[in-house]
Design a protein around this motif. Structure first.
Motif, mmCIF file in Angstrom:
data_model
loop_
_atom_site.group_PDB
_atom_site.id
_atom_site.type_symbol
_atom_site.label_atom_id
_atom_site.label_comp_id
_atom_site.label_asym_id
_atom_site.label_seq_id
_atom_site.Cartn_x
_atom_site.Cartn_y
_atom_site.Cartn_z
ATOM 1 N N THR A 1 40.341 36.575 37.974
ATOM 2 C CA THR A 1 39.895 36.270 39.334
ATOM 3 C C THR A 1 40.061 37.463 40.268
ATOM 4 O O THR A 1 39.141 37.844 41.001
ATOM 5 N N ARG A 2 41.240 38.072 40.235
ATOM 6 C CA ARG A 2 41.577 39.129 41.195
ATOM 7 C C ARG A 2 40.758 40.391 40.985
ATOM 8 O O ARG A 2 40.332 41.028 41.953
ATOM 9 N N PHE A 3 40.516 40.761 39.749
ATOM 10 C CA PHE A 3 39.919 42.075 39.494
ATOM 11 C C PHE A 3 38.492 42.027 38.954
ATOM 12 O O PHE A 3 37.892 43.075 38.743
ATOM 13 N N VAL A 4 37.967 40.830 38.730
ATOM 14 C CA VAL A 4 36.576 40.714 38.287
ATOM 15 C C VAL A 4 35.761 39.893 39.268
ATOM 16 O O VAL A 4 34.794 40.381 39.863
ATOM 17 N N LEU A 5 36.135 38.630 39.455
ATOM 18 C CA LEU A 5 35.345 37.773 40.332
ATOM 19 C C LEU A 5 35.311 38.286 41.765
ATOM 20 O O LEU A 5 34.348 38.045 42.489
ATOM 21 N N GLU A 6 36.348 38.990 42.174
ATOM 22 C CA GLU A 6 36.393 39.532 43.535
ATOM 23 C C GLU A 6 35.958 40.994 43.601
ATOM 24 O O GLU A 6 36.112 41.637 44.630
ATOM 25 N N ASN A 7 35.394 41.490 42.512
ATOM 26 C CA ASN A 7 34.904 42.864 42.477
ATOM 27 C C ASN A 7 33.716 43.016 43.426
ATOM 28 O O ASN A 7 32.743 42.262 43.333
ATOM 29 N N PRO A 8 33.750 43.978 44.368
ATOM 30 C CA PRO A 8 32.657 44.129 45.341
ATOM 31 C C PRO A 8 31.299 44.371 44.703
ATOM 32 O O PRO A 8 30.277 43.911 45.218
ATOM 33 N N ASP A 9 31.265 45.087 43.581
ATOM 34 C CA ASP A 9 29.981 45.336 42.927
ATOM 35 C C ASP A 9 29.361 44.036 42.422
ATOM 36 O O ASP A 9 28.144 43.831 42.526
ATOM 37 N N LEU A 10 30.171 43.152 41.867
ATOM 38 C CA LEU A 10 29.668 41.860 41.414
ATOM 39 C C LEU A 10 29.229 41.015 42.600
ATOM 40 O O LEU A 10 28.226 40.296 42.533
ATOM 41 N N ALA A 11 29.958 41.096 43.702
ATOM 42 C CA ALA A 11 29.613 40.312 44.889
ATOM 43 C C ALA A 11 28.232 40.680 45.418
ATOM 44 O O ALA A 11 27.486 39.822 45.894
ATOM 45 N N THR A 12 27.888 41.956 45.351
ATOM 46 C CA THR A 12 26.575 42.388 45.829
ATOM 47 C C THR A 12 25.460 41.743 45.014
ATOM 48 O O THR A 12 24.466 41.241 45.564
ATOM 49 N N THR A 13 25.623 41.752 43.709
ATOM 50 C CA THR A 13 24.634 41.112 42.832
ATOM 51 C C THR A 13 24.557 39.616 43.103
ATOM 52 O O THR A 13 23.468 39.029 43.180
#
Length: 509
Positions: A404-416
């Motif tokens: 959760t902390r280092f993948v789901l909240e990754n800014p690059d993923l959030a943009t997509t």
């Protein structure tokens, strides 16, 4: 079947083998024959096939060919679940007696449930689920919204077909019960039980509010069927999973916490420095962090170790039945040593050495989890009849935290995901507008039009059989709106990622 697995013996077909529509039994068939039929129906389903093109966590297009999708995830959950179920065949006599009293455990039922558990997930993973839920409630007037687990049951009970006249796959009671991870409807947690404190609510309910339970496996349309299914398990408490369901649920947690890390390591999303800082800071300063007040923790979430301390407190407040500071510390230390200082210390380079290190890491943790199974006849309301032992449970919680902390909240993923969310909402609105266009609705996709008719009829049947579940809104116009809205959600949820993008573009949204 393994050569070492005990051979099943012929038994009379009991309530676990019952189907909603009776089917002829094959003379001399063994006990598990009905369940193998169910497994085949699920695996031959187009809903199962589509999972190969549905996002698990990370979009395939941005990460190369090695990323898990919903199908590969489901296959691995099935493998883990079967291993646990077969292991219980060799459990000691008292454990086997408990399982028998609770309704039994057949490895084939467990495999069927594990294969089916993600059928209801829409395009773009959990993001698509969240957007469909919001748009269903806010735009389509569906008070129950959307939930992937409830959609799974809807597919099995009504939307899919195996060639027979009745809707759905007509599965056995045992398999239908085994997919009910959250065996309640959403709105019963809005209209009742709202005074229960968090530590007395089943896992998944969340904070009851005007929208009801956070997680649920049953839409009101299928509540009567679920009541009949659950009646076959008189020893299972109202909010508890069956033994077979709890095994599937544990396997899902294990696969989620381990196999998704496989993807993140390969893709370079998990960075050694940031993960190490979080875990090592907490291990070094845990006493000082424990003295901080909640407001200070919440105000500075980027300080290394603070989010992990917040997790520790959350577990103690919600899951005091198992949460333990010593076990939590051991879990953080183990993850720091084996994941951070072991696997992440050397970036994945695609070579044989990296593949071997990753494979060995996954295998060690799988063996540890699969060897840490506990069976309880009277579990805590937030637990299950089959669960992970205390230390293994904490290990999973920390691994999921890293996820959760280092993948789901990754800014690059959030943009997509921002773009994907807009796409899903536009698609729902576009299809709904098309169906409400008196001059052009008849040219909507045939399957969508048929689903509107069937969903509307289902709501009429609900008005006839259980009108109170409609919350007083049961005039023909309201039922037609609900039928149209539910059909739109069914249609969108059945698409692959690429199909959702294509249909949205064709609609000009």
């Amino acid at each position: 079947m393994s050569d070492t697995e005990p051979a099943p013996v012929p038994v009379s077909r009991d309530a676990r083998h019952t189907r909603a529509t009776p089917e002829p039994a094959e003379p001399g068939a063994r006990a598990s024959h009905d369940f193998r039929v169910d497994l085949e129906r699920i695996r031959f389903s187009p809903y199962f096939s589509r999972l190969s093109a549905v996002t698990q966590v990370m979009p395939q297009a941005t990460s190369g060919p090695v990323i898990h999708n919903r199908l590969t995830h489901s296959i691995k959950v099935t493998a883990v679940a079967r291993e646990i179920a077969v292991g219980l065949l060799y459990a000691d006599a008292p454990t086997r007696a408990i399982i028998d009293r609770l309704g039994g455990c057949d490895p084939v039922v467990v495999q069927a449930a594990a294969s089916a558990h993600d059928l209801g997930h829409p395009p773009f993973g959990h993001l698509g689920e969240q957007v469909l839920d919001r748009v269903a409630r806010d735009h389509l007037g569906l008070t129950e919204g959307f939930e992937g687990n409830a959609q799974t049951l809807r597919i099995l009970a009504e939307l899919d077909t195996h060639g027979a006249a009745q809707p759905g796959l007509n599965l056995t009671t045992a398999v239908r019960a085994a997919v009910l991870k959250y065996p309640w409807t959403r709105l019963e947690w809005r209209d009742a039980y709202t005074d229960l404190p968090p530590h007395e609510r089943p896992r998944g309910v969340g904070q009851p509010s005007v929208t009801g339970a956070h997680k649920f496996s049953v839409y009101s349309l299928h509540a009567r069927e679920v009541e009949a299914v659950r009646a076959a398990y008189p020893a299972i408490a109202p909010w508890q999973q069956t033994v077979e369901c709890s095994i599937m649920d544990i396997a899902d947690d294990i696969a989620y916490s381990l196999h998704d890390l496989d993807d993140f390591y390969r893709a370079g999303v998990l960075q050694h420095a940031t993960v190490s800082a979080e875990l090592r800071s907490w291990l070094r300063d845990r006493a000082e962090m424990a003295a901080l007040d909640a407001a200070e923790l919440a105000a500075r979430p980027r300080v290394p170790g603070y989010r992990l301390e917040a997790l520790r407190r959350h577990l103690l407040s919600r899951d005091g039945w198992i949460a333990d500071d010593e076990a939590f510390g051991n879990a953080v230390d183990r993850v720091a040593e084996e994941l951070v200082d072991g696997l992440l210390a050397v970036p994945f380079d695609g070579g044989i050495g990296s593949e071997r290190e990753l494979s060995a890491f996954i295998r060690r943790w799988l063996d540890r989890f699969q060897g840490s199974i506990v069976v309880e006849e009277h579990p805590h309301v937030r637990s299950s009849h089959v669960r992970l032992a205390t230390q293994a449970w904490h290990d999973v919680m920390v691994l999921k935290f890293v996820h959760t902390r280092f993948v789901l909240e990754n800014p690059d993923l959030a943009t997509t995901q921002r773009g994907q969310a807009r796409l899903v909402e536009a698609l729902v609105r576009g299809l709904d507008e098309w169906l409400r266009d008196p001059d052009d609705a008849a040219r909507a996709p045939r399957r969508l039009l048929e689903q509107v008719e069937e969903a509307t009829e289902s709501y009429h049947e609900l008005r006839r059989d259980d009108p109170w579940r409609l919350q007083g809104v049961s005039d023909d116009a309201s039922l037609a709106r609900r039928g149209r809205g539910r059909a739109v959600i069914d249609y969108v949820a059945s698409l692959t990622d690429a199909q959702a993008q294509s249909v949205t573009a064709q609609l000009g949204r």
